[in-house]
Design an enzyme around this catalytic site. Structure first.
Site, mmCIF file in Angstrom:
data_model
loop_
_atom_site.group_PDB
_atom_site.id
_atom_site.type_symbol
_atom_site.label_atom_id
_atom_site.label_comp_id
_atom_site.label_asym_id
_atom_site.label_seq_id
_atom_site.Cartn_x
_atom_site.Cartn_y
_atom_site.Cartn_z
ATOM 1 N N SER A 192 -16.839 4.628 2.327
ATOM 2 C CA SER A 192 -17.810 5.708 2.139
ATOM 3 C C SER A 192 -17.287 6.768 1.168
ATOM 4 O O SER A 192 -17.971 7.135 0.209
ATOM 5 C CB SER A 192 -18.134 6.344 3.493
ATOM 6 O OG SER A 192 -18.958 7.474 3.341
ATOM 7 N N GLN A 193 -16.068 7.247 1.388
ATOM 8 C CA GLN A 193 -15.507 8.274 0.508
ATOM 9 C C GLN A 193 -15.147 7.707 -0.856
ATOM 10 O O GLN A 193 -15.432 8.309 -1.890
ATOM 11 C CB GLN A 193 -14.270 8.904 1.153
ATOM 12 C CG GLN A 193 -14.568 9.865 2.285
ATOM 13 C CD GLN A 193 -15.113 11.196 1.796
ATOM 14 O OE1 GLN A 193 -14.743 11.680 0.734
ATOM 15 N NE2 GLN A 193 -15.999 11.790 2.579
ATOM 16 N N ASP A 249 -8.079 20.094 10.894
ATOM 17 C CA ASP A 249 -8.894 18.888 10.929
ATOM 18 C C ASP A 249 -8.644 18.103 12.213
ATOM 19 O O ASP A 249 -9.592 17.714 12.913
ATOM 20 C CB ASP A 249 -8.590 18.024 9.701
ATOM 21 C CG ASP A 249 -9.477 16.793 9.625
ATOM 22 O OD1 ASP A 249 -10.589 16.900 9.090
ATOM 23 O OD2 ASP A 249 -9.064 15.720 10.096
ATOM 24 N N GLY A 284 -19.090 10.451 2.952
ATOM 25 C CA GLY A 284 -19.222 10.029 1.565
ATOM 26 C C GLY A 284 -20.652 9.867 1.107
ATOM 27 O O GLY A 284 -21.006 10.238 -0.015
ATOM 28 N N TYR A 305 -12.708 1.655 -1.371
ATOM 29 C CA TYR A 305 -14.115 1.771 -1.751
ATOM 30 C C TYR A 305 -15.009 1.777 -0.516
ATOM 31 O O TYR A 305 -16.051 1.130 -0.468
ATOM 32 C CB TYR A 305 -14.501 0.633 -2.704
ATOM 33 C CG TYR A 305 -15.704 0.958 -3.575
ATOM 34 C CD1 TYR A 305 -15.615 1.922 -4.570
ATOM 35 C CD2 TYR A 305 -16.917 0.281 -3.418
ATOM 36 C CE1 TYR A 305 -16.705 2.227 -5.380
ATOM 37 C CE2 TYR A 305 -18.008 0.574 -4.218
ATOM 38 C CZ TYR A 305 -17.901 1.547 -5.193
ATOM 39 O OH TYR A 305 -18.982 1.844 -5.999
ATOM 40 N N HIS A 330 -7.154 14.010 2.632
ATOM 41 C CA HIS A 330 -6.732 14.503 3.947
ATOM 42 C C HIS A 330 -5.207 14.511 3.931
ATOM 43 O O HIS A 330 -4.578 13.612 3.384
ATOM 44 C CB HIS A 330 -7.263 13.587 5.052
ATOM 45 C CG HIS A 330 -6.818 13.946 6.440
ATOM 46 N ND1 HIS A 330 -6.726 15.247 6.877
ATOM 47 C CD2 HIS A 330 -6.437 13.166 7.488
ATOM 48 C CE1 HIS A 330 -6.328 15.251 8.149
ATOM 49 N NE2 HIS A 330 -6.134 14.008 8.524
#
Length: 345
Positions: free
Chosen positions: A38-39, A202, A145, A36, A119
């Site tokens: 930011s994303q 990435d 996020g 839990y 990711h």
């Protein structure tokens, strides 16, 4: 690459939107969001606001537990959430995921369940090896996020990527797109890719440009001016502070818009001196960075660094926090109260 037309550049591009995804596919599925930060917060809240049945999985001792409850979400311990979920979305940091997968998620996956990642690192480099009886997909929003959440609340969305790593049900892509719609990405468009392509591009972007490349370019430019006798404060403004002005223009309208917006002197300096700084030797070193990513050399190095409690990582990060540019920057940012400086934890 000059001379390639738009049709050739975009010929393999596949983009999916809201009309291509069916939220009804999630009606009888519980989505367990593990983590839990930011994303995790953005995924969980967006999915719940889209009508999905969401539970958040955390350690009982997590300081985020109370926040998730206050946000109106059901919270369980990680293993319990994974057991309750039919679609388990793992959104903790990369280096934590393999242990969480092995201890709490894998033992609780059932036939036909789905593992969702944002990711591909751990799948691509074999740190998470899923059983054959589950779907494994990626929905990767291309934003932090908080931006993802704000855009959703404003009725918009951020672009995302979709990839299918394993299709056990024959409907993995459809389930992934449904989830992408639930978190808001299909509003902007979801681009199809592969786990390998997403992971490698990435990592390369982070190392060559977004983090490694730009921070070292800033520091070396600052040092060059200071060593030549110029005031550190002026060096800070010219080599760090104004980077945001330029990147905002590039972000908004590409390199062409940035060049249109700056002075002719700045543009001439750009087109005549940029390739002096970034020359063929730099290109070859970038290719070397990419080879290390493609062969797994970088991944092995980072995995091993974590296994021995990050001695190099911790030493370098601690040392560079006290670089002269950081000391000067702290003083100068105090002159600019409109800049929100927050400690990143």
């Amino acid at each position: 690459m000059n001379g390639v037309n738009e049709e050739q550049l975009l010929k393999d591009l596949k983009i999916y939107y809201d009309a291509d995804a069916d939220l009804n596919l999630l009606q009888n599925r519980k989505i367990a969001v593990i983590g839990y930060g930011s994303q995790g917060r953005a995924h969980a809240l967006n999915a719940q606001d889209s009508g999905a049945d969401v539970v958040v999985g955390l350690r009982k001792s997590s300081p985020r537990w109370k926040q998730a409850e206050e946000d109106g979400l059901e919270v369980m311990e990680t293993a319990e959430a994974a057991k309750a979920g039919d679609m388990v979305v793992i959104l903790t940091q990369d280096h934590l995921q393999p242990a969480i997968w092995k201890a709490d998620i894998e033992p609780n996956m059932k036939d036909g369940d789905a593992l969702v990642v944002a990711h591909g690192f751990n799948l691509n480099y074999g740190q998470i090896i899923p059983p054959e009886n589950i779907d494994v997909v990626m929905i990767a929003p291309k934003s932090p996020g908080h931006t993802m959440r704000f855009q959703y609340e404003d009725g918009r969305g951020v672009p995302g990527l979709v990839a299918v790593f394993q299709d056990a049900t024959g409907k993995a892509k459809e389930y992934a797109l449904a989830y992408g719609k639930a978190v808001g990405c299909a509003r902007a468009g979801i681009i199809e890719t592969t786990i390998e392509e997403e992971t490698e591009t990435d990592l390369f972007g982070e190392q060559a440009v977004l983090c490694g490349g730009i921070t070292e370019l800033i520091r070396v430019a600052f040092e060059t001016l200071v060593e030549a006798g110029y005031q550190p404060a002026l060096a800070y403004f010219e080599c760090l502070h104004e980077v945001k002005l330029i990147t905002d223009l590039i972000y908004q309208g590409g390199i062409t818009m940035m060049r249109y917006s700056v002075s002719d002197t700045a543009e001439y300096g750009d087109i005549t001196r940029g390739k002096v700084v970034i020359d063929d030797a730099t290109r070859e070193r970038m290719r070397g960075i990419l080879r290390d990513i493609q062969t797994g050399r970088f991944a092995s190095e980072w995995i091993n660094e974590n296994m021995v409690n990050r001695p190099t990582f911790n030493t370098v990060v601690r040392k560079e926090k006290e670089h002269d540019i950081e000391i000067v920057g702290r003083r100068l940012r105090a002159m600019m109260p409109w800049i929100e400086e927050r400690e990143v934890k």
